[in-house]
Write a protein that holds these residues in place. Sequence first.
Motif, mmCIF file in Angstrom:
data_model
loop_
_atom_site.group_PDB
_atom_site.id
_atom_site.type_symbol
_atom_site.label_atom_id
_atom_site.label_comp_id
_atom_site.label_asym_id
_atom_site.label_seq_id
_atom_site.Cartn_x
_atom_site.Cartn_y
_atom_site.Cartn_z
ATOM 1 N N THR A 69 -9.944 -2.861 3.590
ATOM 2 C CA THR A 69 -8.952 -3.185 4.604
ATOM 3 C C THR A 69 -8.839 -2.005 5.558
ATOM 4 O O THR A 69 -8.956 -0.848 5.144
ATOM 5 N N ALA A 70 -8.647 -2.292 6.822
ATOM 6 C CA ALA A 70 -8.558 -1.234 7.821
ATOM 7 C C ALA A 70 -7.190 -0.560 7.805
ATOM 8 O O ALA A 70 -7.050 0.554 8.298
ATOM 9 N N ARG A 71 -6.198 -1.221 7.239
ATOM 10 C CA ARG A 71 -4.861 -0.625 7.180
ATOM 11 C C ARG A 71 -4.853 0.552 6.219
ATOM 12 O O ARG A 71 -5.306 0.455 5.093
ATOM 13 N N GLY A 72 -4.344 1.663 6.673
ATOM 14 C CA GLY A 72 -4.185 2.820 5.818
ATOM 15 C C GLY A 72 -5.446 3.625 5.576
ATOM 16 O O GLY A 72 -5.459 4.485 4.706
ATOM 17 N N LEU A 73 -6.514 3.363 6.324
ATOM 18 C CA LEU A 73 -7.727 4.147 6.129
ATOM 19 C C LEU A 73 -7.562 5.589 6.604
ATOM 20 O O LEU A 73 -8.188 6.487 6.067
ATOM 21 N N GLY A 74 -6.745 5.800 7.601
ATOM 22 C CA GLY A 74 -6.583 7.150 8.128
ATOM 23 C C GLY A 74 -7.777 7.541 8.978
ATOM 24 O O GLY A 74 -8.274 6.770 9.784
ATOM 25 N N ASP A 75 -8.259 8.759 8.769
ATOM 26 C CA ASP A 75 -9.392 9.268 9.531
ATOM 27 C C ASP A 75 -10.672 8.607 9.018
ATOM 28 O O ASP A 75 -11.098 8.848 7.896
ATOM 29 N N LEU A 119 -14.602 -5.027 7.078
ATOM 30 C CA LEU A 119 -13.237 -4.522 7.245
ATOM 31 C C LEU A 119 -12.321 -5.663 7.655
ATOM 32 O O LEU A 119 -12.467 -6.230 8.738
ATOM 33 N N ILE A 120 -11.381 -6.007 6.772
ATOM 34 C CA ILE A 120 -10.383 -6.995 7.150
ATOM 35 C C ILE A 120 -9.259 -6.278 7.897
ATOM 36 O O ILE A 120 -9.134 -5.051 7.817
ATOM 37 N N GLU A 121 -8.473 -7.007 8.631
ATOM 38 C CA GLU A 121 -7.370 -6.474 9.437
ATOM 39 C C GLU A 121 -7.853 -5.408 10.407
ATOM 40 O O GLU A 121 -7.200 -4.394 10.631
ATOM 41 N N GLY A 122 -9.013 -5.632 10.992
ATOM 42 C CA GLY A 122 -9.596 -4.656 11.906
ATOM 43 C C GLY A 122 -8.893 -4.551 13.249
ATOM 44 O O GLY A 122 -9.183 -3.648 14.026
ATOM 45 N N PHE A 123 -7.949 -5.442 13.509
ATOM 46 C CA PHE A 123 -7.213 -5.375 14.771
ATOM 47 C C PHE A 123 -6.341 -4.131 14.854
ATOM 48 O O PHE A 123 -5.885 -3.763 15.934
ATOM 49 N N VAL A 124 -6.079 -3.449 13.731
ATOM 50 C CA VAL A 124 -5.254 -2.240 13.761
ATOM 51 C C VAL A 124 -6.058 -1.019 14.187
ATOM 52 O O VAL A 124 -5.469 0.029 14.460
ATOM 53 N N LEU A 125 -7.372 -1.132 14.265
ATOM 54 C CA LEU A 125 -8.201 0.003 14.670
ATOM 55 C C LEU A 125 -8.094 0.227 16.175
ATOM 56 O O LEU A 125 -8.097 -0.720 16.960
ATOM 57 N N SER A 126 -8.039 1.485 16.555
ATOM 58 C CA SER A 126 -8.008 1.816 17.981
ATOM 59 C C SER A 126 -9.410 1.671 18.561
ATOM 60 O O SER A 126 -10.397 1.524 17.837
ATOM 61 N N SER A 127 -9.506 1.735 19.873
ATOM 62 C CA SER A 127 -10.824 1.622 20.503
ATOM 63 C C SER A 127 -11.701 2.819 20.153
ATOM 64 O O SER A 127 -12.925 2.685 20.034
#
Length: 158
Positions: free
Chosen positions: A49-55, A110-118
């Motif tokens: 999941t993309a949430r909480g991956l951090g760096d 990666l699920i919830e990838g909409f939280v990733l910045s460009s």
Amino acid sequence: MALLTTGKPFIRDLERFGTLGVYAPLEGGFEGRYLRRLRATGYTALNLTARGLGDLSAYLTGIHGVRPPHLGKKNIAQEGAVGPVYFVPPIATYQLQNLPPNSKGLVIWLIEGFVLSSAERQYLIDLSKQEPRLKFVVELGGERYFRWEALQESLVAA
């Protein structure tokens, strides 16, 4: 008909671009079908999941420290007030080093990838170009049917 899809265009585009942004129906099911087809063609797949991956660079390619939640328990005068740090091996690098010999590569879904910045999306694109055996599928949102595009195209639209 969605049940009869072979997934060949999806796999071809993934091999060509290295990173794909997908839009799937919210009721689910399509991800599993395409993951099964990826595994059948020789890829090793990993769901995150993309949430909480951090760096992303530290998490995917470098050894990084994590602090587990303290759950209300504190140790007095043993470690810092923030708790112990556990060091975790890099997910992508570790998986690539331990791929089976006949594997085509590693696909990280990666699920919830909409939280990733460009900038983070651009990093995934660059990382897949640096390491050709590493591919990314990023879920960018919901749609009435399963569709995909190169992740680079989602950066242009944003």
